[in-house]
Design a protein around this motif. Structure first.
Motif, PDB file in Angstrom:
ATOM      1  N   CYS A  81      -8.527  -9.735   9.877  1.00  0.00           N
ATOM      2  CA  CYS A  81      -9.536 -10.064   8.882  1.00  0.00           C
ATOM      3  C   CYS A  81      -9.556 -11.578   8.704  1.00  0.00           C
ATOM      4  CB  CYS A  81      -9.189  -9.382   7.562  1.00  0.00           C
ATOM      5  SG  CYS A  81     -10.236  -9.851   6.161  1.00  0.00           S
ATOM      6  N   SER A  82     -10.731 -12.134   8.421  1.00  0.00           N
ATOM      7  CA  SER A  82     -10.800 -13.582   8.179  1.00  0.00           C
ATOM      8  C   SER A  82     -11.648 -13.898   6.962  1.00  0.00           C
ATOM      9  CB  SER A  82     -11.370 -14.306   9.406  1.00  0.00           C
ATOM     10  OG  SER A  82     -12.709 -13.913   9.628  1.00  0.00           O
ATOM     11  N   ILE A  83     -11.859 -12.898   6.106  1.00  0.00           N
ATOM     12  CA  ILE A  83     -12.744 -13.098   4.964  1.00  0.00           C
ATOM     13  C   ILE A  83     -12.177 -14.139   3.998  1.00  0.00           C
ATOM     14  CG2 ILE A  83     -11.817 -11.306   3.441  1.00  0.00           C
ATOM     15  CD1 ILE A  83     -15.552 -11.901   4.166  1.00  0.00           C
ATOM     16  N   ARG A  84     -10.833 -14.243   3.966  1.00  0.00           N
ATOM     17  CA  ARG A  84     -10.174 -15.266   3.149  1.00  0.00           C
ATOM     18  C   ARG A  84      -9.069 -15.922   3.960  1.00  0.00           C
ATOM     19  NH1 ARG A  84     -11.750 -11.411  -0.155  1.00  0.00           N
ATOM     20  NH2 ARG A  84      -9.980 -10.076   0.339  1.00  0.00           N
ATOM     21  N   GLU A  85      -8.728 -17.143   3.605  1.00  0.00           N
ATOM     22  CA  GLU A  85      -7.743 -17.921   4.335  1.00  0.00           C
ATOM     23  C   GLU A  85      -6.383 -17.232   4.351  1.00  0.00           C
ATOM     24  OE1 GLU A  85      -5.960 -20.747   6.621  1.00  0.00           O
ATOM     25  OE2 GLU A  85      -8.097 -20.469   6.208  1.00  0.00           O
ATOM     26  N   LYS A  86      -6.019 -16.588   3.240  1.00  0.00           N
ATOM     27  CA  LYS A  86      -4.708 -15.946   3.157  1.00  0.00           C
ATOM     28  C   LYS A  86      -4.539 -14.881   4.220  1.00  0.00           C
ATOM     29  CE  LYS A  86      -1.625 -13.687  -0.175  1.00  0.00           C
ATOM     30  NZ  LYS A  86      -1.499 -13.199  -1.579  1.00  0.00           N
ATOM     31  N   ALA A  87      -5.600 -14.115   4.486  1.00  0.00           N
ATOM     32  CA  ALA A  87      -5.534 -13.069   5.504  1.00  0.00           C
ATOM     33  C   ALA A  87      -5.320 -13.675   6.884  1.00  0.00           C
ATOM     34  CB  ALA A  87      -6.812 -12.237   5.476  1.00  0.00           C
ATOM     35  N   ALA A  88      -5.994 -14.791   7.177  1.00  0.00           N
ATOM     36  CA  ALA A  88      -5.833 -15.447   8.474  1.00  0.00           C
ATOM     37  C   ALA A  88      -4.419 -15.991   8.643  1.00  0.00           C
ATOM     38  CB  ALA A  88      -6.868 -16.563   8.614  1.00  0.00           C
ATOM     39  N   GLN A  89      -3.879 -16.581   7.585  1.00  0.00           N
ATOM     40  CA  GLN A  89      -2.524 -17.119   7.655  1.00  0.00           C
ATOM     41  C   GLN A  89      -1.504 -16.027   7.939  1.00  0.00           C
ATOM     42  OE1 GLN A  89      -2.141 -19.051   3.849  1.00  0.00           O
ATOM     43  NE2 GLN A  89      -3.135 -20.935   4.521  1.00  0.00           N
ATOM     44  N   LYS A  90      -1.729 -14.849   7.363  1.00  0.00           N
ATOM     45  CA  LYS A  90      -0.796 -13.745   7.559  1.00  0.00           C
ATOM     46  C   LYS A  90      -0.741 -13.338   9.039  1.00  0.00           C
ATOM     47  CE  LYS A  90      -0.736 -10.693   4.340  1.00  0.00           C
ATOM     48  NZ  LYS A  90      -1.071  -9.543   3.444  1.00  0.00           N
ATOM     49  N   VAL A  91      -1.898 -13.343   9.700  1.00  0.00           N
ATOM     50  CA  VAL A  91      -1.939 -12.965  11.116  1.00  0.00           C
ATOM     51  C   VAL A  91      -1.206 -13.991  11.966  1.00  0.00           C
ATOM     52  CG1 VAL A  91      -3.433 -12.581  13.100  1.00  0.00           C
ATOM     53  CG2 VAL A  91      -4.061 -11.650  10.864  1.00  0.00           C
ATOM     54  N   PHE A  92      -1.482 -15.275  11.736  1.00  0.00           N
ATOM     55  CA  PHE A  92      -0.801 -16.300  12.532  1.00  0.00           C
ATOM     56  C   PHE A  92       0.708 -16.288  12.269  1.00  0.00           C
ATOM     57  CE2 PHE A  92      -5.061 -18.276  13.030  1.00  0.00           C
ATOM     58  CZ  PHE A  92      -5.054 -18.332  14.418  1.00  0.00           C
ATOM     59  N   SER A  93       1.100 -15.905  11.067  1.00  0.00           N
ATOM     60  CA  SER A  93       2.524 -15.750  10.792  1.00  0.00           C
ATOM     61  C   SER A  93       3.119 -14.645  11.649  1.00  0.00           C
ATOM     62  CB  SER A  93       2.734 -15.448   9.311  1.00  0.00           C
ATOM     63  OG  SER A  93       4.093 -15.197   9.034  1.00  0.00           O
ATOM     64  N   ARG A  94       2.388 -13.519  11.765  1.00  0.00           N
ATOM     65  CA  ARG A  94       2.854 -12.431  12.629  1.00  0.00           C
ATOM     66  C   ARG A  94       2.987 -12.902  14.073  1.00  0.00           C
ATOM     67  NH1 ARG A  94       3.187  -9.761   8.467  1.00  0.00           N
ATOM     68  NH2 ARG A  94       2.514  -7.592   8.168  1.00  0.00           N
ATOM     69  N   LEU A  95       1.953 -13.599  14.554  1.00  0.00           N
ATOM     70  CA  LEU A  95       1.973 -14.052  15.944  1.00  0.00           C
ATOM     71  C   LEU A  95       3.119 -15.019  16.195  1.00  0.00           C
ATOM     72  CD1 LEU A  95      -1.847 -14.629  16.584  1.00  0.00           C
ATOM     73  CD2 LEU A  95      -0.446 -12.682  17.301  1.00  0.00           C
ATOM     74  N   GLY A  96       3.422 -15.851  15.199  1.00  0.00           N
ATOM     75  CA  GLY A  96       4.507 -16.820  15.357  1.00  0.00           C
ATOM     76  C   GLY A  96       5.859 -16.182  15.584  1.00  0.00           C
ATOM     77  N   GLU A  97       6.020 -14.944  15.140  1.00  0.00           N
ATOM     78  CA  GLU A  97       7.298 -14.257  15.311  1.00  0.00           C
ATOM     79  C   GLU A  97       7.626 -14.012  16.779  1.00  0.00           C
ATOM     80  OE1 GLU A  97       6.896 -10.701  13.049  1.00  0.00           O
ATOM     81  OE2 GLU A  97       6.695 -11.737  11.110  1.00  0.00           O
ATOM     82  N   TYR A  98       6.599 -14.024  17.641  1.00  0.00           N
ATOM     83  CA  TYR A  98       6.828 -13.726  19.056  1.00  0.00           C
ATOM     84  C   TYR A  98       7.118 -14.970  19.895  1.00  0.00           C
ATOM     85  CZ  TYR A  98       5.074  -9.198  17.688  1.00  0.00           C
ATOM     86  OH  TYR A  98       4.915  -7.987  17.054  1.00  0.00           O
ATOM     87  N   ARG A  99       7.159 -16.119  19.230  1.00  0.00           N
ATOM     88  CA  ARG A  99       7.446 -17.357  19.967  1.00  0.00           C
ATOM     89  C   ARG A  99       8.749 -17.247  20.745  1.00  0.00           C
ATOM     90  NH1 ARG A  99       5.528 -22.452  19.044  1.00  0.00           N
ATOM     91  NH2 ARG A  99       4.709 -21.769  17.014  1.00  0.00           N
TER      92      ARG A  99
END
Length: 469
Positions: A81-99
């Protein structure tokens, strides 16, 4: 991951009435590599939830098995979801876990609105991601998965100029009693703060015959409660020769044998017309609840938002609903702190709450989003002030809901039982007007059944009752 239910794959087969050779239906006979598994996490709205059901159906039809942890998955998908910034940040946080934790051979994909918004930039921010697919390109998902299975490291589906809807041969349902059906995708309204026209593309409606065929199949599988979905669901425009209006579609769905409740969300005020109210009045199986987002109580702010109606015009719609000969619950969405919103204009929004007396409000602080007109507007309301306004609005609405709920003390409602508490003899379900009612019952095996419940106590956000046997 949403809970799934033990229903055979064959019983989940909901065939599309679209051309079987269309992009959305190709490759359904393809099979995944042996022992292929997938994990799918969903962020955002009910349409995303339903899109995930269809994505899961595509994968199951190819031989994938769904797992409950990304650690045991060969394919990890995030429907975003990208309707609000908080939702977008949550996704990138998830993706960062796979670094540092991505396993050899593990494929990671980003689906949905954030994928459409950020596009190939996601590869730059998270190079370990292999799939970026926007919601307007889901019909291409089978061929995109084929490319992944062939070893491609960068696969994208980012179209928005489509007139097709996303239909699949199999939809994996997350609930065995209540089913979602998307009847219209995209949005043409161009509100100045909203990313949906960019992330989901233009409005495109499913043919009424396709919708009704799926409803009949759902009824045959035992579903009795269906919810029609769209970003602007009441803007539905039947592309077939039948040319059913939205209100006529509601009545047609309600007349399918086995269907007891027909819900719909979300309605746009501009396209909310008297024939929809008449359909709710005339057919008890069409649920008496309307979610009608207002966003602001100020006509000037509504103009800046490009909402296409004034405060007075919105109130005319509410009066039409309140004037029905059947009580209809009304809920809404509100944004506080939109650029340029003054204290007086915020007070107008509070005044609107007092005038309409909503049964529920989803309120949010304004969040600037990419590719929107409001992004170029000067921010005039601080985050601290946005928070203050949000708290005031929520408190005012809490008082209104407490008063409205108190009026139901002693009343009886028919519920569809949807949840059993861990506490003994405690259950909950939804009324036709979409209220959640918690109740006690000595009965067993109530899930999915319809029961009568009398309200015995109330609170600002809850109704409590007892089963009438």
């Amino acid at each position: 991951m949403a809970p799934t239910f033990d229903i055979s794959l064959e019983s989940l087969r909901v065939r599309s009435v679209a051309d079987p050779n269309a992009a959305g239906n190709v490759a359904s006979s393809a099979t995944a590599p042996a022992s292929s598994t997938f994990f799918l996490e969903t962020f955002g709205c009910q349409m995303n939830d339903h899109d995930s059901e269809k994505v899961a159906g595509v994968l199951l039809s190819r031989g994938y098995q769904q797992v409950e942890s990304p650690d045991s998955a060969s394919l990890i998908l995030y429907n975003t979801c990208s309707i609000r910034e908080k939702a977008a940040q949550k996704v990138f946080s998830r993706l960062g876990e796979y670094r540092t934790t991505q396993k050899a051979g593990q494929v990671i994909g980003v689906l949905g609105c954030l994928a459409q918004q950020e596009g190939e930039e996601i590869f730059a921010r998270a190079p370990w991601v292999s799939l970026v697919c926007g919601s307007a390109s889901y019909r291409k998902l089978p061929e995109l998965i084929t490319q992944l299975e062939a070893g491609n490291q960068r696969v994208t589906g980012l179209e928005t100029d489509t007139d097709e809807t996303f239909e699949t041969e199999i939809t994996r349902r997350d609930n065995p009693w209540r089913a979602y059906l998307t009847i219209i995708e995209g949005c043409d309204k161009s509100c100045s703060y909203c990313v949906v026209p960019y992330t989901r593309g233009p409005e495109r409606s499913r043919a009424s015959a396709s919708i009704l065929r799926e409803v009949r199949q759902l009824a045959d599988l035992g579903y009795s409660d269906v919810q029609l979905l769209g970003q602007t669901v009441n803007s539905y425009a039947d592309p077939s020769v039948s040319k059913l209006r939205f209100s006529e579609l509601l009545l047609a769905v309600a007349q399918v044998p086995g269907i007891r409740r027909v819900r719909f969300t979300t309605s746009h005020p501009r396209d909310f017309t008297a024939d929809i109210v008449a359909a709710i009045e005339s057919e008890r199986r069409v649920c008496n609840h309307v979610h009608l987002p207002v966003q602001s109580g100020s006509t000037r702010v509504l103009g800046a938002m490009r909402r296409t109606y004034s405060r007075a015009e919105y109130l005319e719609k509410v009066a039409m609903i309140r004037g029905a000969n059947r009580p209809i619950s009304v809920t809404t969405d509100i944004i506080v702190g939109f650029p340029g919103e003054t204290e007086q204009e915020f007070e107008e929004t509070l005044g609107l709450l007092d005038e309409v007396r909503y049964d529920g409000v989803f309120a949010f602080k304004y969040s600037p989003r990419p590719n929107t007109l409001s992004l170029s507007m000067a921010e005039t309301v601080s985050e601290e002030e946005k928070g203050r306004r949000l708290s005031r609005l929520q408190e005012r609405q809490r008082q209104i809901q407490a008063e409205r709920n108190a009026a139901h003390l002693g009343e009886s409602f028919e519920l569809m039982v949807t949840n059993k508490s861990r506490r003994e003899n405690q259950w909950s379900g939804h009324t036709s007007c979409n209220r959640v009612l918690n109740f006690t019952s000595q009965a067993h095996d109530l899930l999915g059944t319809y029961v009568q419940v009398r309200v015995t106590s109330v609170g600002p956000s809850s109704l409590v009752g007892e089963h009438i046997v």
